[in-house]
Motif scaffolding. Sequence first.
Motif, PDB file in Angstrom:
ATOM      1  N   ASN A  71      52.393  15.381 -11.439  1.00  0.00           N
ATOM      2  CA  ASN A  71      53.672  14.727 -11.705  1.00  0.00           C
ATOM      3  C   ASN A  71      54.072  13.753 -10.598  1.00  0.00           C
ATOM      4  N   ALA A  83      63.132  14.465 -18.832  1.00  0.00           N
ATOM      5  CA  ALA A  83      62.108  14.594 -19.874  1.00  0.00           C
ATOM      6  C   ALA A  83      62.293  13.551 -20.963  1.00  0.00           C
ATOM      7  N   SER A  84      63.547  13.189 -21.278  1.00  0.00           N
ATOM      8  CA  SER A  84      63.797  12.220 -22.348  1.00  0.00           C
ATOM      9  C   SER A  84      63.327  10.815 -21.990  1.00  0.00           C
ATOM     10  N   ASP A  85      63.093  10.574 -20.691  1.00  0.00           N
ATOM     11  CA  ASP A  85      62.595   9.269 -20.254  1.00  0.00           C
ATOM     12  C   ASP A  85      61.080   9.169 -20.344  1.00  0.00           C
ATOM     13  N   LEU A  86      60.420  10.291 -20.582  1.00  0.00           N
ATOM     14  CA  LEU A  86      58.962  10.350 -20.519  1.00  0.00           C
ATOM     15  C   LEU A  86      58.352  10.482 -21.908  1.00  0.00           C
ATOM     16  N   VAL A  87      57.111  10.052 -22.036  1.00  0.00           N
ATOM     17  CA  VAL A  87      56.398  10.187 -23.310  1.00  0.00           C
ATOM     18  C   VAL A  87      54.982  10.680 -23.043  1.00  0.00           C
ATOM     19  N   ARG A  90      52.772  12.348 -19.727  1.00  0.00           N
ATOM     20  CA  ARG A  90      53.746  12.503 -18.640  1.00  0.00           C
ATOM     21  C   ARG A  90      54.818  13.518 -19.025  1.00  0.00           C
ATOM     22  N   ARG A  91      55.249  13.506 -20.283  1.00  0.00           N
ATOM     23  CA  ARG A  91      56.244  14.493 -20.706  1.00  0.00           C
ATOM     24  C   ARG A  91      55.644  15.882 -20.740  1.00  0.00           C
ATOM     25  N   ARG A  92      54.397  15.996 -21.199  1.00  0.00           N
ATOM     26  CA  ARG A  92      53.730  17.310 -21.241  1.00  0.00           C
ATOM     27  C   ARG A  92      53.633  17.897 -19.835  1.00  0.00           C
ATOM     28  N   TYR A  94      55.378  17.170 -17.168  1.00  0.00           N
ATOM     29  CA  TYR A  94      56.732  17.457 -16.673  1.00  0.00           C
ATOM     30  C   TYR A  94      57.243  18.774 -17.247  1.00  0.00           C
ATOM     31  N   SER A  95      57.069  18.958 -18.544  1.00  0.00           N
ATOM     32  CA  SER A  95      57.585  20.167 -19.204  1.00  0.00           C
ATOM     33  C   SER A  95      56.911  21.420 -18.679  1.00  0.00           C
TER      34      SER A  95
END
Length: 232
Positions: A71, A83-87, A90-92, A94-95
Amino acid sequence: MNYVVSDLHGYPLERLKKALSVAGFSESDRLYVLGDCIDRGYDGLNIIRYIMTKPNITLIQGNHEAMLLENRTLFDGDRIPSASDLVGERRRAYSIWVSNGGYSTMDAMQQYTHAQIKYILEFLDKAPLYKEIEAGGKTYILTHSGLGNFREDKPLCDYTPHELLWTRPPLDTRYYEDGRIVIFGHSPTVMYGDEYRGRPIITDTWIDIDTGASKGLSPLLLRLEDMKKFYF
């Protein structure tokens, strides 16, 4: 003398220093930290920065350090994205990190400059995934989580990061029959049964030293030459 500790998860640095003092740890001794200094608690980055100043302390990378590295782009800008800024990937990443206690490290990161963050990340990136050492006439293999998909004839360099960072060996696991002993953390010993709560599991082929700091229990500093335990 050679010492090992693991899975401090932001435990207060001053308590680690006190345990080292009680144990008589000196510049001629070596300490191996078997990963997961960060997350959940708030002193993890202070522990890492302390390690960075000590040439006789070696950090072996844990899965939580690996999650931070995965990350690292979160710290490129002036604010940490949500998280809403990521796709996508990168979101995976982060989560997974935040679900494993990463928020405390994210918060702590914000007190450092970009240059300091880069220095910390470069240090973690270079941290080894394993070490093989001699202590008290025995050979020890140090990893964060044990050896996944173990074979006695498999060279250590052939193990994948996942096999070294995310393995949870069953209690009946047997490693090397030639006398080498694997030491790891990652799996709090209480996970193997309440009879192991707060104490290491020592078998003839492996030792689990994660005594449960992440669960509010006392971590363990273990001296390998005489197996003396220092809880703190």
